[in-house]
Design an enzyme around this catalytic site. Sequence first.
Site, PDB file in Angstrom:
ATOM      1  N   HIS A 194       0.824  -1.207   0.000  1.00 10.10           N
ATOM      2  CA  HIS A 194       0.000   0.000   0.000  1.00 10.10           C
ATOM      3  C   HIS A 194       0.862   1.263   0.000  1.00 10.10           C
ATOM      4  O   HIS A 194       1.902   1.285   0.650  1.00 10.10           O
ATOM      5  CB  HIS A 194      -0.878   0.061   1.257  1.00 10.10           C
ATOM      6  CG  HIS A 194      -1.929  -0.985   1.301  1.00 10.10           C
ATOM      7  ND1 HIS A 194      -1.665  -2.273   1.687  1.00 10.10           N
ATOM      8  CD2 HIS A 194      -3.252  -0.950   0.984  1.00 10.10           C
ATOM      9  CE1 HIS A 194      -2.791  -2.993   1.621  1.00 10.10           C
ATOM     10  NE2 HIS A 194      -3.757  -2.224   1.200  1.00 10.10           N
TER      11      HIS A 194
ATOM     12  N   GLU B 261       8.898  -1.203   4.223  1.00  7.87           N
ATOM     13  CA  GLU B 261       9.671   0.019   4.025  1.00  7.87           C
ATOM     14  C   GLU B 261      11.027  -0.093   4.722  1.00  7.87           C
ATOM     15  O   GLU B 261      12.054   0.307   4.158  1.00  7.87           O
ATOM     16  CB  GLU B 261       8.887   1.223   4.571  1.00  7.87           C
ATOM     17  CG  GLU B 261       7.734   1.660   3.705  1.00  7.87           C
ATOM     18  CD  GLU B 261       6.520   0.710   3.672  1.00  7.87           C
ATOM     19  OE1 GLU B 261       6.454  -0.203   4.537  1.00  7.87           O
ATOM     20  OE2 GLU B 261       5.665   0.869   2.785  1.00  7.87           O
TER      21      GLU B 261
ATOM     22  N   ASP C 286      27.631  -1.132  -4.670  1.00  4.71           N
ATOM     23  CA  ASP C 286      27.860  -0.385  -5.919  1.00  4.71           C
ATOM     24  C   ASP C 286      29.130   0.458  -5.837  1.00  4.71           C
ATOM     25  O   ASP C 286      29.922   0.506  -6.781  1.00  4.71           O
ATOM     26  CB  ASP C 286      26.656   0.520  -6.206  1.00  4.71           C
ATOM     27  CG  ASP C 286      26.846   1.336  -7.468  1.00  4.71           C
ATOM     28  OD1 ASP C 286      27.146   0.744  -8.517  1.00  4.71           O
ATOM     29  OD2 ASP C 286      26.695   2.568  -7.415  1.00  4.71           O
TER      30      ASP C 286
END
Lengths: 158, 158, 158, 158, 158, 158
Positions: free
Chosen positions: A77, A114, A128
């Site tokens: 949501h 989250e 990265d």
Amino acid sequence: MNKLTHFDETGQAHMVDVGQKAHTHRIATATGSIQMQKATFDMVMSGSHKKGDVIGIARIAAIQATKKSPDLIPLCHPIALTRVAVEFIPDESNSTIHCTVTTENIGQTGVEIEALTGVQIGLLTIYDMCKAVDRGMVIKEVKLLEKSGGKSGTWVAD
Amino acid sequence: MNKLTHFDETGQAHMVDVGQKAHTHRIATATGSIQMQKATFDMVMSGSHKKGDVIGIARIAAIQATKKSPDLIPLCHPIALTRVAVEFIPDESNSTIHCTVTTENIGQTGVEIEALTGVQIGLLTIYDMCKAVDRGMVIKEVKLLEKSGGKSGTWVAD
Amino acid sequence: MNKLTHFDETGQAHMVDVGQKAHTHRIATATGSIQMQKATFDMVMSGSHKKGDVIGIARIAAIQATKKSPDLIPLCHPIALTRVAVEFIPDESNSTIHCTVTTENIGQTGVEIEALTGVQIGLLTIYDMCKAVDRGMVIKEVKLLEKSGGKSGTWVAD
Amino acid sequence: MNKLTHFDETGQAHMVDVGQKAHTHRIATATGSIQMQKATFDMVMSGSHKKGDVIGIARIAAIQATKKSPDLIPLCHPIALTRVAVEFIPDESNSTIHCTVTTENIGQTGVEIEALTGVQIGLLTIYDMCKAVDRGMVIKEVKLLEKSGGKSGTWVAD
Amino acid sequence: MNKLTHFDETGQAHMVDVGQKAHTHRIATATGSIQMQKATFDMVMSGSHKKGDVIGIARIAAIQATKKSPDLIPLCHPIALTRVAVEFIPDESNSTIHCTVTTENIGQTGVEIEALTGVQIGLLTIYDMCKAVDRGMVIKEVKLLEKSGGKSGTWVAD
Amino acid sequence: MNKLTHFDETGQAHMVDVGQKAHTHRIATATGSIQMQKATFDMVMSGSHKKGDVIGIARIAAIQATKKSPDLIPLCHPIALTRVAVEFIPDESNSTIHCTVTTENIGQTGVEIEALTGVQIGLLTIYDMCKAVDRGMVIKEVKLLEKSGGKSGTWVAD
């Protein structure tokens, strides 16, 4: 009996109805880590004290990622986070950096996804930035530590 | 000597110059897994054969996530992926699902981060869909398996 | 007298003020269909029972698209959907697949555009997955079926 | 024999490999229309000549939407469009507005989905801006008109 | 005679055709500044040497923003940046921080808008982080300094 | 004593906790301008009355940008805007166009950044559409004019 709530009774995926759930204060904390070579760990650590701040950039990426969960996770949501905090803890003896993300909202659905998204993208940002010197880094043990609020109340990992 | 290429000589982060690099065919394969309770594993597995297809949804989420790496990872270059394939392999004895993502492009920079993003979000989608029955699932050992193409050539994990 | 509310009295577009509107439970249902060749229809239908699940993927695309309406439609307010459900109904005699999307929220503005976006992108995903065998598919009759909640109350299509 | 190329031989969805395809000039034109009440049509038309430019806003929404296809359609490749043009043609006798979108690129995969996305979102933007006066508008006959370039060459709708 | 190329001969906006333009190496440099109270300036500057790194966060926001120009600016082409560098220069006597962004690509259209987007969002991020202590900060003189590549060649600001 | 609230006591950036703040009606107005050559100004102004509506497109870009602040500004909270209005005022004697954006919500955190983002992107869209005839345009004096609501109450620029 338990079932996967993201499917209706005919087995079709849906974004589950949270419209009748109470607005409660919800908090979630997730964690994970990235293990690297000793030399890579030393480079990252020296950076956080002066130039080339890998950890600072990973923190920003983690915070921003927590806002993108509904865009990344199909049945998640849209929610309005009220707080996000990210902590990185170096573990020198294991050449590992631990990441902990805490998310909060006042709403009808929880903020666990989250927090987990933040951990994943925070750690991947470290990957990265260091991959040119160490492609073999491993992201480990990404999991929920604790959550509170909502109908199911408080949950703490074993 | 090795250094972190995402920082210039003064230690400031930048998106590194790839404009002079050759356009080569680049392939990356990343992997990771999610461990869950036996009952959760059985629910997921029964779904992939009939209704409630957790794995099918996670595959779509993984593919879409590979396209979002430049939006998620601050110093990642925008690239045009030419192929993405995602495989989930169940490991019943460990109540674990393994995810492998392969990404390809013809370009000036590699696709490792895209493959890793796909693995992370594919596994997190499984977490999301099963979290109501099993909050303790753990995402494990997300790492690069192999990459080829570009100046540094082929790399294979130990 | 009727006027287009997305323009102010001087004719300039704006995102209209909904700040004083009541928070009500709003539901919208939209529908549409895609017509294809008989052979294409048969391929899609066989897939939904076993491998190559076109419908399952279209459902996920439809759900995700409902979350993107404010990004796609310029004057659409950002809203927090509380439920999204998507149904595909095959119509064998017309080689047509019907799509129905229902969206809900508790808020100050309606969810009709979200439902319509879901229908459009769900059907376009079917087009995308079948276009290699049938470029002439047609998306038809995308429209609102019903909406409730808000000041204007319930509306049902003729 | 024909098959759905978005699935591999085991039936799993993938983003198909276009890395070996030729870079050719590709053009696609898609069309669709929205039918409304006579009074709504008149409002929209008066606006395009002076204030309250519904059509101008819909054109911008259509152009922007063509850039979002890879984000909306799960198995769509990211591509770099080199041209987008959008035309709206009013049909007064049917209180209908037709939309035509042409997209172009020089690349390894076609731009049909981009053109169709533009038509859909352009028409939905008209719906959004007029819905306060006419909820019963219907989006009709969204389809590909023509495409050229690529291995399959030119295709024209019947 | 000069005209605005983003409109066709009938005055309709379009994304202009760049498909026939040469792929050249393009570089753009843009600049701008933010002026603040002396106390705010001192807080920001102390942070960049130790904790609370406003400048480091603004740099990341600027880099990420350069990748979002096609999403923000309606008629901007999607492009693949090959390099982004961001520099912040403090001007203590004016309590001002200058930002310079350089963007590069090898492509059919320029990167000026990307550089300007980076400057704007970099400076706005400083505003955001300091607004609790100084709402009156002003963003000034955002402009292109220089660009090279493409048919129009090199341009340098007066 | 004043401090930068986006950092915690150890100097780490976080998205600050607004969960305990009151839901109040918040309004912010920001402004800025773009200065151009006389000939460019005349082109833009002639367009807003007939074909080639630069200002109309910039207004849409500004409105859409206000919805993207949380995606652009790292520590910005996601919020649900309830109103956005954008005004462009031509200043012929200075060949300048002024832009004013007003944003509103009912929430726990303010909308200043949203208004400023709208001004920046609105003005940059004008730059983009006119850059082929005037690369030397300058975006000037982007700042907050006024805000109300929240604990700190009303603030007006000097």
